[in-house]
Design a protein around this motif. Structure first.
Motif, PDB file in Angstrom:
ATOM      1  N   PRO A   1      -4.690  -2.148   1.533  1.00 58.74           N
ATOM      2  CA  PRO A   1      -5.034  -1.478   0.268  1.00 58.74           C
ATOM      3  C   PRO A   1      -4.574  -0.027   0.307  1.00 58.74           C
ATOM      4  O   PRO A   1      -4.686   0.631   1.324  1.00 58.74           O
ATOM      5  CB  PRO A   1      -6.551  -1.576   0.234  1.00 58.74           C
ATOM      6  CG  PRO A   1      -6.899  -2.668   1.169  1.00 58.74           C
ATOM      7  CD  PRO A   1      -5.847  -2.657   2.223  1.00 58.74           C
ATOM      8  N   GLY A   2      -4.062   0.424  -0.787  1.00 62.10           N
ATOM      9  CA  GLY A   2      -3.552   1.786  -0.822  1.00 62.10           C
ATOM     10  C   GLY A   2      -2.804   2.024  -2.107  1.00 62.10           C
ATOM     11  O   GLY A   2      -2.886   1.240  -3.048  1.00 62.10           O
ATOM     12  N   SER A   3      -2.064   3.094  -2.123  1.00 61.19           N
ATOM     13  CA  SER A   3      -1.356   3.496  -3.326  1.00 61.19           C
ATOM     14  C   SER A   3       0.153   3.467  -3.093  1.00 61.19           C
ATOM     15  O   SER A   3       0.630   3.773  -1.993  1.00 61.19           O
ATOM     16  CB  SER A   3      -1.770   4.919  -3.726  1.00 61.19           C
ATOM     17  OG  SER A   3      -0.898   5.445  -4.693  1.00 61.19           O
TER      18      SER A   3
ATOM     19  N   SER B   1       1.990   6.450  -1.457  1.00 61.21           N
ATOM     20  CA  SER B   1       2.176   6.678  -0.023  1.00 61.21           C
ATOM     21  C   SER B   1       3.650   6.726   0.332  1.00 61.21           C
ATOM     22  O   SER B   1       4.096   7.547   1.139  1.00 61.21           O
ATOM     23  CB  SER B   1       1.489   5.569   0.778  1.00 61.21           C
ATOM     24  OG  SER B   1       0.100   5.561   0.538  1.00 61.21           O
TER      25      SER B   1
ATOM     26  N   GLU C   1      -2.592  -3.987  -5.918  1.00 65.89           N
ATOM     27  CA  GLU C   1      -4.026  -4.115  -6.186  1.00 65.89           C
ATOM     28  C   GLU C   1      -4.207  -4.503  -7.647  1.00 65.89           C
ATOM     29  O   GLU C   1      -4.270  -3.659  -8.530  1.00 65.89           O
ATOM     30  CB  GLU C   1      -4.755  -2.809  -5.863  1.00 65.89           C
ATOM     31  CG  GLU C   1      -4.793  -2.510  -4.375  1.00 65.89           C
ATOM     32  CD  GLU C   1      -5.660  -1.294  -4.065  1.00 65.89           C
ATOM     33  OE1 GLU C   1      -6.471  -0.889  -4.920  1.00 65.89           O
ATOM     34  OE2 GLU C   1      -5.515  -0.753  -2.962  1.00 65.89           O
TER      35      GLU C   1
ATOM     36  N   ASP D   1      -8.536  -5.733  -3.033  1.00 66.98           N
ATOM     37  CA  ASP D   1      -7.667  -6.005  -1.896  1.00 66.98           C
ATOM     38  C   ASP D   1      -7.249  -7.474  -1.946  1.00 66.98           C
ATOM     39  O   ASP D   1      -7.885  -8.344  -1.361  1.00 66.98           O
ATOM     40  CB  ASP D   1      -8.406  -5.693  -0.596  1.00 66.98           C
ATOM     41  CG  ASP D   1      -7.594  -6.067   0.637  1.00 66.98           C
ATOM     42  OD1 ASP D   1      -6.377  -6.292   0.493  1.00 66.98           O
ATOM     43  OD2 ASP D   1      -8.183  -6.134   1.730  1.00 66.98           O
TER      44      ASP D   1
ATOM     45  N   SER E   1       0.632  -1.070   7.437  1.00 68.20           N
ATOM     46  CA  SER E   1      -0.685  -1.666   7.596  1.00 68.20           C
ATOM     47  C   SER E   1      -0.830  -2.916   6.722  1.00 68.20           C
ATOM     48  O   SER E   1      -0.077  -3.877   6.905  1.00 68.20           O
ATOM     49  CB  SER E   1      -1.764  -0.618   7.287  1.00 68.20           C
ATOM     50  OG  SER E   1      -3.038  -1.084   7.663  1.00 68.20           O
TER      51      SER E   1
ATOM     52  N   VAL F   1      -0.401   7.491   9.774  1.00 68.01           N
ATOM     53  CA  VAL F   1       0.781   7.816   8.996  1.00 68.01           C
ATOM     54  C   VAL F   1       1.777   8.625   9.826  1.00 68.01           C
ATOM     55  O   VAL F   1       2.992   8.424   9.721  1.00 68.01           O
ATOM     56  CB  VAL F   1       0.392   8.574   7.715  1.00 68.01           C
ATOM     57  CG1 VAL F   1       1.623   9.147   7.011  1.00 68.01           C
ATOM     58  CG2 VAL F   1      -0.368   7.661   6.759  1.00 68.01           C
TER      59      VAL F   1
END
Length: 215
Positions: free
Chosen positions: A1-3, A6, A37, A43, A87, A190
């Protein structure tokens, strides 16, 4: 999960691609960062859930490539397409390439994993279902390794990525090709991925024909 930010921000993937292309390490490439997402904040692990659930695998394997090819001037052969992720995104990249080798020739998997790891608030499908079996990439590798190239990094000290990555490396055999970097205790961060990004793109340019730099 993230944007998706990134890749645009902290990782500066577009900028690093441009640098590697200028250094004749790879061809210039179009960077596409799709939202995974769906709905926001969920997720999904990029999979197709049971009937009525989001169909993220189809989104990444068909809808996004179809949109890209209809919107931009890009090569359409599989050797000109690769996935990359960090990830959970590394899992997504590995999954979409390994399950769709006719679309993606390669994946760069930065501290990702090879079986989905859902959070506590989303049940994509029942345990033991055909979908559960579909998304076990280690079992796929043992049974019918796909003809794709993987670049991966993991660390013995990385609880997120190490176990399934080690299992995949043990099972890997042609036509699956794997270039792996395994650290003792590099963490899940990161700053690690930033430092490895140029080298991973150099690998892509050297090993996947569509990304090879022009003479």
């Amino acid at each position: 999960p993230g944007s998706v930010r990134s890749w645009i921000g902290a990782m500066d993937l577009g900028g690093v691609v441009a640098q590697q292309a200028a250094a004749k390490q790879m061809r210039l490439a179009l960077v596409v960062a799709p939202q995974v997402e769906v709905p926001p904040g969920v997720d999904t692990e990029c999979v197709n859930g049971s009937a009525g659930s989001p169909q993220l695998e189809t989104w990444l394997a068909q809808d996004v490539p179809n949109w890209v090819t209809h919107t931009f001037r890009v090569q359409t052969d599989r050797a000109s397409w690769a996935a990359i992720g960090l990830s959970a995104g590394g899992w997504c990249a590995a999954m979409v390439a390994m399950l769709h080798p006719a679309q993606y020739a390669a994946a760069i998997v930065m501290s990702g994993y090879f079986r989905p790891a859902f959070g506590p608030f989303y049940d994509a499908y029942p345990p033991g279902s055909p979908l559960a079996a579909r998304y076990d990439l280690v079992a796929l590798t043992k049974r019918q390794p796909p003809p794709v190239a993987l670049w991966l990094v993991t660390s013995h000290g990385d609880a997120v990525s190490y176990t399934s990555s080690a299992a995949l490396l043990k099972a890997a055999k042609p036509p699956l090709a794997v270039h792996a970097t395994v650290f003792q205790n590099a963490g899940h961060r990161v700053s690690l991925w930033q430092g490895l990004l140029p080298g991973s793109l150099t690998w892509l340019g050297a090993n996947v024909s569509g990304f090879k730099a022009a003479p």
